[in-house]
Design an enzyme around this catalytic site. Structure first.
Site, short mmCIF file in Angstrom:
data_model
loop_
_atom_site.label_atom_id
_atom_site.label_comp_id
_atom_site.label_asym_id
_atom_site.label_seq_id
_atom_site.Cartn_x
_atom_site.Cartn_y
_atom_site.Cartn_z
N HIS A 180 29.01 63.48 49.87
CA HIS A 180 27.81 64.05 49.21
C HIS A 180 27.29 63.13 48.12
O HIS A 180 26.59 63.58 47.19
CB HIS A 180 28.10 65.41 48.53
CG HIS A 180 28.39 66.54 49.47
ND1 HIS A 180 29.32 67.51 49.18
CD2 HIS A 180 27.85 66.88 50.66
CE1 HIS A 180 29.35 68.39 50.17
NE2 HIS A 180 28.47 68.03 51.09
N GLU A 334 21.94 76.41 44.47
CA GLU A 334 20.52 76.65 44.15
C GLU A 334 20.14 78.12 44.20
O GLU A 334 19.22 78.56 43.52
CB GLU A 334 19.62 75.87 45.13
CG GLU A 334 19.69 74.36 44.93
CD GLU A 334 19.12 73.58 46.11
OE1 GLU A 334 18.20 74.08 46.78
OE2 GLU A 334 19.60 72.46 46.36
N GLU A 384 18.33 64.83 49.49
CA GLU A 384 19.02 63.63 49.97
C GLU A 384 18.09 62.74 50.79
O GLU A 384 18.17 61.52 50.74
CB GLU A 384 20.24 64.03 50.79
CG GLU A 384 21.32 64.64 49.91
CD GLU A 384 22.35 65.45 50.69
OE1 GLU A 384 23.41 64.92 50.97
OE2 GLU A 384 22.08 66.63 51.00
#
Ligand code: ADP
Length: 409
Positions: A180, A334, A384
């Site tokens: 990640h 989130e 990303e």
């Protein structure tokens, strides 16, 4: 620059066609069930309806041909000529110890990617296939590899070495790599911008909580530790992965249940974590619903999940010798009011003063700590694909100016 960002998995390809000037996706989509007669391509142009096409897509080469065709389509496309694809950026899972940043794909890089297959046998082969397939369709378009591991590669040996014989690290490259990385890098950079201080002066903990979950300690813009390890199995409890575990437990289960190596692997990666403890679901929304309904095992799963995040907040604050910001990102980070609240409750001793009301009314990038909190707690949606597009632009531009200066000489 217009960059096609590709994330190639074994049977799927996710894509976004990004305009780096406006930092927006002109189109995004996904090809699923590659290798089957009923493969599905879902395509969403930024200004028109989403479409779905079902048909036979036997391999990655054909899948990428379809992606390019739909980008060019008169009704659903966003370009008129292949040449409008200035560059292609690939998400590559494992760069091993070789790559500490994004790179232009060359024959030498392809060789290094192949050398790293053993470290990521499930992920690197489809990434490589995607690069090769792209080369067939866009032979003169530059391609860039952006690695999940790169951001963490320079963490200190005290963080990446395991307590096993050192020779095994040397012989098999067994160490903490972390994953990640693109997300941890992006949200830590955004956090510095939001706080209004140089990244180099900040100690940040980033929590990427999605189906896979990991945290990183980002000191002065550098990842100095992270929860995922040699593989993405270590660290936090995840949807279906166990996270940290006494290694003897698996040996014990294998002996008791007569499990093979591959069955043990499946147990830890697919049947553990939230689904394993709750027996209900790997999806945090469903876990939260079950908790509200009074489901005891779902409550255990939720508590183990948040407790472990809390422990790592403490551990990483100690590792960095302080904390300026804690960032939540990923689908759970989130969106889950309950997870953020649980992690941040009773954390005043560490400098976190949580703002319950702000936590309930989040949108976009926002703070969920009170104005007098020493530590900024932030909710930052990750992106990303944008990082991959921007890295690709940077590398391709650098390469172009290098070539130009060489030809001037
Ligand atoms: P991936 O890691 O596959 O990209 P995501 O980042 O999309 O996954 O995260 C998926 C997780 O986010 C799931 O566990 C899902 O339940 C969780 N999630 C999404 N929305 C909410 C929500 N409103 N409340 C709690 N969890 C949520």
């Amino acid at each position: 620059m217009k960059v096609l960002v590709l994330n190639c998995g074994s049977s799927s390809i996710k894509y976004q066609f990004i305009d780096t000037a406006s930092k927006t996706a002109l189109a995004k989509g996904m090809v699923e069930r590659i290798g089957m007669s009923s493969a599905i391509l879902t395509h969403q142009p930024h200004d028109r309806e989403k479409i779905k096409i079902v048909g036979e897509i036997l391999d990655h080469t054909i899948a990428i041909e379809y992606v390019i065709a739909v980008l060019l389509s008169p009704n659903h496309g966003v370009i008129k000529d292949k040449k409008e694809i200035d560059a292609v950026g690939h998400r590559v899972v494992h760069g091993g110890e070789t790559f500490s940043g994004s790179v232009l794909i060359t024959d030498q890089v392809m060789k290094a990617l192949k050398d790293n297959i053993e470290l990521a046998p499930l992920h690197n082969p489809p990434n490589i296939k995607g690069i090769q397939a792209t080369k067939e369709h866009l032979p003169s378009t530059p391609q860039v590899g952006v690695f999940d591991t790169a951001f963490h590669v320079k963490m200190p040996p005290r963080a990446y070495l395991y307590g096993i014989p050192y020779e095994l690290y040397k012989k098999y490259k067994i160490r903490r790599y972390g994953f990640h990385g693109t997300s941890h890098r992006y949200v830590s950079e955004r956090a510095a911008t939001i706080i209004g201080k140089p990244l180099e002066q900040l100690k940040i903990i980033t929590a990427h909580l999605g189906n896979g979950c990991s945290m990183a300690a980002v000191d002065g813009g550098r990842s100095v530790d992270t929860t995922m390890g040699f593989t993405p199995l270590e660290g936090l409890i995840m949807g279906t992965r166990s996270g940290d575990l006494d290694s003897s437990v698996i040996l014990y289960i294998m002996a008791k249940e007569g499990l093979s190596l591959s069955e043990a692997n499946t147990l830890l990666n697919k049947h553990s974590g939230l689904i394993g403890i709750s027996g209900e679901s790997s999806d945090m929304r469903e876990i939260e619903e079950a908790v509200v309904e009074g489901n005891k095992k779902a409550k255990y799963a939720f508590d183990v999940f948040t407790y472990r995040i809390k422990k790592y907040v403490g551990a990483y604050t100690a590792a960095m010798g302080g904390l300026d910001a804690l960032v939540f990102t990923g689908g759970i980070g989130e969106n889950s009011i309950a997870v953020r609240k649980d992690v941040c409750t009773n954390m005043e001793f560490i400098g976190i003063k949580f703002d319950e009301l702000a936590n309930q009314n989040v949108s976009g990038e926002c703070s969920i700590s009170s104005s007098d909190s020493k530590v900024n707690v932030l909710r930052i949606p990750t992106n990303e694909e944008l990082v991959i597009a921007l890295d690709t632009e940077l590398i391709v531009t650098e390469q172009f100016s290098l070539k130009q200066s060489a030809s001037v000489k």
